[in-house]
Motif scaffolding. Structure first.
Motif, PDB file in Angstrom:
ATOM      1  N   LEU A   1      16.528  48.593  30.278  1.00 30.35           N
ATOM      2  CA  LEU A   1      17.358  47.761  29.414  1.00 30.35           C
ATOM      3  C   LEU A   1      16.716  47.449  28.075  1.00 30.35           C
ATOM      4  O   LEU A   1      17.313  46.750  27.245  1.00 30.35           O
ATOM      5  CB  LEU A   1      17.689  46.436  30.117  1.00 30.35           C
ATOM      6  N   SER A   2      15.523  47.947  27.828  1.00 31.14           N
ATOM      7  CA  SER A   2      14.789  47.509  26.650  1.00 31.14           C
ATOM      8  C   SER A   2      13.825  48.597  26.201  1.00 31.14           C
ATOM      9  O   SER A   2      13.583  49.570  26.921  1.00 31.14           O
ATOM     10  CB  SER A   2      14.029  46.216  26.968  1.00 31.14           C
TER      11      SER A   2
ATOM     12  N   THR B   1      15.905  44.837  22.471  1.00 30.24           N
ATOM     13  CA  THR B   1      17.099  45.115  23.268  1.00 30.24           C
ATOM     14  C   THR B   1      18.169  45.716  22.362  1.00 30.24           C
ATOM     15  O   THR B   1      18.126  45.566  21.136  1.00 30.24           O
ATOM     16  CB  THR B   1      17.646  43.840  23.925  1.00 30.24           C
TER      17      THR B   1
ATOM     18  N   ARG C   1      19.868  43.069  20.455  1.00 31.35           N
ATOM     19  CA  ARG C   1      18.906  42.204  19.764  1.00 31.35           C
ATOM     20  C   ARG C   1      18.938  40.771  20.304  1.00 31.35           C
ATOM     21  O   ARG C   1      18.330  39.887  19.711  1.00 31.35           O
ATOM     22  CB  ARG C   1      19.125  42.182  18.240  1.00 31.35           C
TER      23      ARG C   1
ATOM     24  N   GLN D   1      17.130  38.840  27.060  1.00 34.84           N
ATOM     25  CA  GLN D   1      17.665  39.128  28.386  1.00 34.84           C
ATOM     26  C   GLN D   1      16.996  38.204  29.410  1.00 34.84           C
ATOM     27  O   GLN D   1      15.825  38.359  29.722  1.00 34.84           O
ATOM     28  CB  GLN D   1      17.425  40.595  28.749  1.00 34.84           C
TER      29      GLN D   1
ATOM     30  N   GLN E   1      12.931  38.540  29.104  1.00 42.75           N
ATOM     31  CA  GLN E   1      12.413  39.641  28.288  1.00 42.75           C
ATOM     32  C   GLN E   1      13.297  39.862  27.070  1.00 42.75           C
ATOM     33  O   GLN E   1      14.405  39.339  26.978  1.00 42.75           O
ATOM     34  CB  GLN E   1      12.333  40.935  29.097  1.00 42.75           C
ATOM     35  N   GLY E   2      12.763  40.662  26.127  1.00 43.97           N
ATOM     36  CA  GLY E   2      13.579  41.183  25.029  1.00 43.97           C
ATOM     37  C   GLY E   2      13.878  40.202  23.917  1.00 43.97           C
ATOM     38  O   GLY E   2      15.012  40.135  23.442  1.00 43.97           O
TER      39      GLY E   2
ATOM     40  N   SER F   1      13.086  40.466  20.912  1.00 42.53           N
ATOM     41  CA  SER F   1      13.486  41.289  19.765  1.00 42.53           C
ATOM     42  C   SER F   1      12.945  40.774  18.430  1.00 42.53           C
ATOM     43  O   SER F   1      13.638  40.790  17.413  1.00 42.53           O
ATOM     44  CB  SER F   1      15.017  41.421  19.707  1.00 42.53           C
TER      45      SER F   1
ATOM     46  N   HIS G   1      23.752  42.791  29.230  1.00 45.73           N
ATOM     47  CA  HIS G   1      22.445  43.437  29.120  1.00 45.73           C
ATOM     48  C   HIS G   1      22.673  44.938  29.167  1.00 45.73           C
ATOM     49  O   HIS G   1      22.764  45.542  30.227  1.00 45.73           O
ATOM     50  CB  HIS G   1      21.539  42.991  30.261  1.00 45.73           C
TER      51      HIS G   1
END
Length: 426
Positions: A249-250, A343, A346, A349, A361-362, A364, A397
């Motif tokens: 996902l990233s 991500t 942006r 997540q 996470q993510g 960005s 996501h």
């Protein structure tokens, strides 16, 4: 033993003893994977609430992006609230808008409560290179004021030249509730606060496997942790194998930073008289600030897929001299890179892999403030009030187009398009 990257931050870190390596089997309420800002924020909020917390870091506390970034405390998200409203609706925008200045306030509270020596200085400028960017900053001021943020000052051409000793900028927006700091020292201070509250921190303890269940078991090379709850907070340094549901996902992306030799007081004051930090408004932006010992720290560029460039100084020094040509004869003392997690949307997540396994996470590029908010939201969710956490968890996501093999060229192609728009002033 993997130590911190050879950065200015590592060279100027506060004295700190290493934490032990996990050996043998232990139990706890919550096991956190990752010793950066996300994991530390979760750990500190949870130990303050009385949870028995174990934190596992693969290398050293703050080893990843949390100990390498530009040190800028920037409010909001990588996508601003008007974009959030357009894509996700007014209800989601209202919920996220009510939180977009909270992370910076949490940082200031942490610094004050635990007397963390991390060179915090208030004031952050978004600097416009074109009249179109300046118009966008004027609209941002109105937008943020709608959401209750009144600590903003629009800087016209004369004012921006008083704030930044450069001819590049046509205007800017000063956020007095933003700022800058020494991020590795903030991470080390937060880790010590966790320890003082009874939290157990382990370094050089990379997680090799998560055995899902109730309780879950988190395995390392020489030990394991049985935990009622697990929080996965590895971000750009989690890797592809531990939890593929997250890695697909990233995408890790690299940013590069240099730090000059210490400048004279007169030179430092001529560059940034009010000691604000700065980032420009380009898609591939530059960012810079002064350190406590009057070095100019200058960063920029993005390497998709997080490969370190062969010569960081060759990449960043021309950017620095374009902004400050008066530094032509100044020596670069430190140069390093670090990864952040991007991500597709942006947006960050947050979510649950299992009923008792959470992830964060993510960020960005907005990780300093957003990670501190995330820890508070996790603590709220574990106490039974998940409304604010779920406002993020409900965001789509989306995996990158083309999967892991094609995400780098597709993203780089898109970035090249926006970089061209920046250069042409569109």
């Amino acid at each position: 033993m993997m130590e911190h990257v050879a950065s200015y931050y590592a060279a100027s870190a506060n004295p700190h003893a290493p934490y032990p390596q996990l050996k043998g089997a232990i139990r706890c309420d919550v096991c956190i994977i990752g010793g950066g800002f996300s994991g530390l924020s979760c750990a500190l909020h949870l130990v303050e609430a009385g949870y028995d917390v174990v934190l596992l870091e693969a290398f050293r506390i703050g080893w990843g992006a949390s100990g390498r970034n530009g040190g800028q405390v920037v409010n909001s998200y990588s996508r601003d609230i008007d974009v959030i409203e357009a894509h996700y609706g007014q209800e989601t925008a209202a919920m996220l808008g009510g939180m977009m200045f909270e992370g910076a306030e949490i940082i200031r509270q942490r610094i004050d409560r635990y007397a963390i020596a991390c060179d915090y200085r208030p004031g952050a400028i978004a600097a416009a290179l074109t009249s179109k960017q300046f118009s966008a900053l004027r609209e941002k001021q109105k937008l943020w004021q709608r959401y209750g943020h009144q600590h903003l000052q629009l800087l016209d051409g004369e004012a921006i030249r008083c704030a930044i000793g450069s001819e590049r900028y046509v205007g800017g927006l000063l956020d007095r509730q933003g700022g800058h700091l020494h991020p590795l020292n903030l991470a080390l201070g937060e880790a010590e606060a966790v320890r003082r509250h009874g939290g157990r921190l382990f370094e050089q303890s990379a997680v090799t496997r998560i055995e899902y269940g109730q309780p879950a078991t988190v395995h390392t090379a020489q030990g394991c942790v049985n935990a009622s709850l697990v929080i996965v907070a590895g971000n750009a340094y989690l890797g592809d194998q531990l939890e593929p549901r997250l890695s697909r996902l990233s995408m890790p992306c690299g940013s590069q930073i240099v730090a000059t030799e210490p400048l004279s007081s007169d030179m430092a004051l001529s560059l940034l008289p009010d000691n604000y930090c700065v980032e420009d408004c380009n898609y591939l932006l530059d960012y810079f600030r002064l350190t406590a010992d009057n070095r100019l720290l200058y960063g920029g560029g993005v390497v998709y897929g997080a490969q370190d460039p062969a010569d960081i100084e060759a990449r960043i020094r021309p950017l620095m001299l374009k902004t400050f040509p008066q530094l032509k004869k100044v020596r670069i003392d430190y140069r390093w890179s670090g990864n952040f997690l991007l991500t597709l949307s942006r947006m960050p997540q947050f979510g649950r892999l299992e009923n008792n396994v959470y992830y964060l996470q993510g960020d960005s590029g907005h990780g300093v403030t957003l990670t501190h908010l995330a820890g508070k939201l996790i603590a709220e969710a574990l106490r039974g009030d998940a409304e604010r956490f779920d406002a993020f968890a409900k965001l789509p996501h989306m995996p990158f187009f083309g999967g892991r093999h094609l995400q780098v060229p597709f993203t780089a192609l898109g970035a090249a398009y926006y970089a061209l728009r920046d250069r042409l002033g569109f």
